[in-house]
Motif scaffolding. Structure first.
Motif: not given
Length: 128
Positions: A68-73, A52-59, A30-40
């Motif tokens: 670090f590795t981003f993944s989705i179930d 980017n869910n439109s093409d599956g690219a991970i940045y 349902d989402y165009y993009a999902i991400a992780w951020f951090r703040q120190a």
């Protein structure tokens, strides 16, 4: 209403590993993009990884690439951030974020202003 719930933070020694989870309401598609951020403390919120869910690219941010590795179930509507070789500089509150609409330039995928929905955050502390 959109809900994102992070879990998995904690205290880990330098060189150790930790996996964060983010449960998201509805389907991840349902989402165009999902991400992780951090703040120190005393620092700006920075993007760590995004998909980017439109093409599956991970940045990835350059500071975490290779560690670090981003993944989705998609069956569980959950995304993960697997973190290895952690350093004290990785200490921060980690946030999961999502956006439903196309946010335009790729660079915004790792910028907090590109996202509309945020979780409450989970603390990661890397110390001996």
């Amino acid at each position: 209403q959109v809900h994102l719930v992070e879990s998995g933070g904690g205290l880990v020694q330098p060189g150790g590993s930790l996996t964060l989870s983010c449960g998201i309401s509805g389907s991840t598609l349902d989402y165009y993009a999902i991400a992780w951020f951090r703040q120190a403390p005393g620092k700006e919120r920075e993007g760590v990884a995004s998909i980017n869910n439109s093409d599956g690219a991970i940045y990835y941010a350059s500071s975490v690439k290779g560690r670090f590795t981003f993944s989705i179930d998609r069956s569980k509507n959950t995304n993960y951030l697997q973190m290895k070789n952690l350093e004290p500089e990785d200490t921060a509150i980690y946030y999961c974020a999502a956006v439903k609409d196309d946010i335009g330039p790729v660079l915004l995928l790792l910028r907090p202003e590109g996202y509309d929905y945020w979780g409450q955050g989970t603390q990661v502390t890397v110390a001996s």
